[in-house]
Scaffold this active site. Structure first.
Site, PDB file in Angstrom:
ATOM      1  N   GLU A 164     -58.038  -1.137 -29.212  1.00 52.39           N
ATOM      2  CA  GLU A 164     -56.993  -1.103 -28.187  1.00 52.39           C
ATOM      3  C   GLU A 164     -56.026   0.040 -28.475  1.00 52.39           C
ATOM      4  O   GLU A 164     -55.565   0.185 -29.595  1.00 52.39           O
ATOM      5  CB  GLU A 164     -56.257  -2.457 -28.201  1.00 52.39           C
ATOM      6  N   LYS A 223     -60.486   4.982 -33.456  1.00 51.82           N
ATOM      7  CA  LYS A 223     -59.170   4.327 -33.395  1.00 51.82           C
ATOM      8  C   LYS A 223     -58.288   4.782 -34.566  1.00 51.82           C
ATOM      9  O   LYS A 223     -57.120   5.160 -34.378  1.00 51.82           O
ATOM     10  CB  LYS A 223     -59.357   2.807 -33.413  1.00 51.82           C
ATOM     11  N   CYS A 279     -48.751   0.024 -36.798  1.00 58.61           N
ATOM     12  CA  CYS A 279     -50.068   0.668 -36.876  1.00 58.61           C
ATOM     13  C   CYS A 279     -50.130   1.952 -37.703  1.00 58.61           C
ATOM     14  O   CYS A 279     -51.032   2.101 -38.529  1.00 58.61           O
ATOM     15  CB  CYS A 279     -50.583   0.961 -35.485  1.00 58.61           C
TER      16      CYS A 279
END
Ligand code: UDX
Ligand code: UDX
Length: 470
Positions: A164, A223, A279
């Protein structure tokens, strides 16, 4: 080629910042799919089912309220949701390990493994299992092995990687209009069918050309790479901000000048007190660790430097506050505007404000903190632990910025909330001790106007013409 049966029931394990908004948007766009978001955290699920959602995201509440009880459900009954689903998203957290091998760097995959075992133990029908959480490269392989080693007769699994890319604060816009959706899977007929099944869910609202399919490892690595590149851009401009401060150049002007080069582009060039969020640091540490494990120390060192630069930026800013205030802030009240790691979220994970607050407290300051979306419980939780001070005596969390300015020597802007740009700074100034300082860690205020009011203003990446004190 056979077709996979149409996805009609989705289960999402993990009702956090990723799983909650992502699957809420899927439910709103695919009203013929029943979406159940489950979590082991009972109070989080209770909040999702209440009027006060556990996370703040612009636009989220409206969508949750329109679909909840229709085809969107929040539940703690994980087993039931897993059994019934034909597609399961795993969106549990993958924190940095704080023990054992890889401590402080590797991702801790214990929650992912727990999900795999739970799915294998309780599934009585075949499933597509989708890694939504950010994971190290080849995590899908481990997931697949655990599932296959515990498979019941007649049950099969296909593991996909579907990272995501939403950013907090703009999650709903990002989900409704993604730059791309990335799906990685096995290069087998079954793998390709599973990819097509997941793709058909997104195709309801995402143009097909924006849905990219790759092999599983490329998807997982993409990612980590996207986050590493984004973080690297911020560290690069922050490195230049230090050069600007030493030379009289202005980092905003440099960013504008280079951003107009279409090869570079204007985004992610906002110099700041440093990046935060759940993140960037975690994923960079993870990339560094993977590179070391692959015996690529030069690659590891390269990415580690992005993190080092971020630490340097935070510490430079904190030191500058103390130095400017005559090298002592002992017992001085300081107003912190913003505690979240960026605007439009209540999330404080790895927020640079935590670093700044701790530094100032260690130097003896008394803090008056205001953030529109972070409550005092969260502020005290974030500041507890490492400090040698009694927090309740030296930290106050205010309900409005004007109360937070009373008797203060300085305002420190840690988060770029829009409302900070339109505060009445004359009013703030009148409540503060003189000389009154502003340290704009986000470069969002009108510095000339503040100097005209009488403030001494310091910001990132340029020298300002303060009157009087210099
Ligand atoms: C997290 C990671 O930060 C991110 O890298 C990853 O891509 C997805 O997971 P986020 O949604 O922000 O993102 O995490 P968090 O808000 O902590 O939500 C995870 C949820 O999973 C928590 O509510 C936790 O209770 C739940 N969980 C965890 C389970 O339901 N089961 C578990 O076994 C472990
Ligand atoms: C990031 C990625 O953008 C997203 O694609 C991924 O899925 C998760 O990680 P997030 O951490 O939610 O998203 O927010 P982001 O907008 O990327 O900001 C991260 C940090 O960088 C914030 O502290 C922000 O203030 C800071 N930042 C961002 C800057 O300092 N300068 C910039 O120019 C941009």
């Amino acid at each position: 080629m056979k077709a996979y049966p149409k996805v009609s029931k989705i289960c999402c394990i993990g009702a956090g910042y990723v799983g909650g908004p992502t699957c809420t948007v899927i439910a709103s766009k695919c009203t013929d799919i029943t979406v159940t978001i489950v979590d082991i955290n009972e109070s989080r699920i209770a909040q999702w089912n209440s009027d006060s959602l556990p996370i703040f995201e612009p636009g989220l509440e409206e969508i949750v309220k329109s679909r909840r009880g229709q085809n969107l459900f929040f539940s703690t009954d994980i087993l039931k949701a897993v059994k019934e689903a034909d597609l399961i998203f795993i969106s549990v957290n993958t924190p940095t390990k704080n023990f054992g091998v890889g401590k402080g760097r590797a991702a801790d995959l214990k929650h992912i493994e727990a999900c795999a075992r739970l799915i294998a133990d309780h599934s009585t029908s075949s499933k597509i299992v989708v890694e939504k959480s950010t994971v190290p490269v080849r995590a899908a392989e481990s997931l697949s092995r655990i599932l296959k080693a515990n498979t019941k007769p007649g049950v099969t699994y296909q593991v996909l990687s579907n990272p995501e890319f939403l950013a907090e604060g703009t999650a709903i816009c990002d989900l409704l209009n993604p730059d791309r959706v990335l799906i990685g899977g096995e290069d087998t007929e079954e793998g390709q069918l599973a990819i097509a099944a997941l793709s058909s869910v997104y195709e309801v609202w995402v143009p097909k050309e924006r849905i990219i399919t790759t092999n599983t490892w490329s998807s997982e690595l993409s990612k980590l790479t996207a986050n590493a590149f984004l973080a690297q851009r911020i560290s690069s401009i922050n490195a230049i901000s230090a050069v600007c401060e030493a030379t009289g150049a202005d980092v905003s002007e440099v960013a504008r000048a280079i951003g107009m080069d279409t090869r570079l582009g204007p985004k992610f060039l906002q110099s700041s007190v440093g990046f935060g969020g759940s993140c960037f640091q975690k994923d960079l540490l993870n990339l560094v660790y993977i590179s070391e494990c692959l015996n690529l120390p030069e690659v590891a060192e390269y990415w580690q430097q992005v993190l080092n630069m971020n630490e340097f930026q935070k510490s430079r800013f904190a030191k500058r506050i103390v130095e400017t205030m005559f090298n002592t802030i002992t017992n001085k009240k300081i107003t912190l505007l913003g505690f979240a790691f960026k605007k439009n979220t209540g999330d404080t994970r790895e927020s640079p404000a935590i670093y700044i607050a701790k530094y100032l407290l260690e130097e003896g300051a008394v803090l008056q903190i205001y953030d529109p979306k972070v409550d005092s419980k969260q502020v005290f939780a974030d500041l507890s632990g490492t400090l040698s001070v009694n927090l309740s005596e030296v930290v106050t969390v205010s309900k409005n910025p004007y109360d937070a300015a009373v008797g203060s020597h300085a305002i420190v802007v840690c988060t770029e909330w829009d409302e900070f740009t339109s505060l009445d700074y004359e009013r703030m100034y009148s409540r503060m001790l003189k000389p009154a300082f502003v340290f704009d860690g986000r470069k969002i205020l009108n510095h000339k106007k503040l100097i005209d009011i009488g403030f001494h203003v310091e910001t990132i990446g340029c020298k300002l013409n303060n009157i009087g004190l210099d």
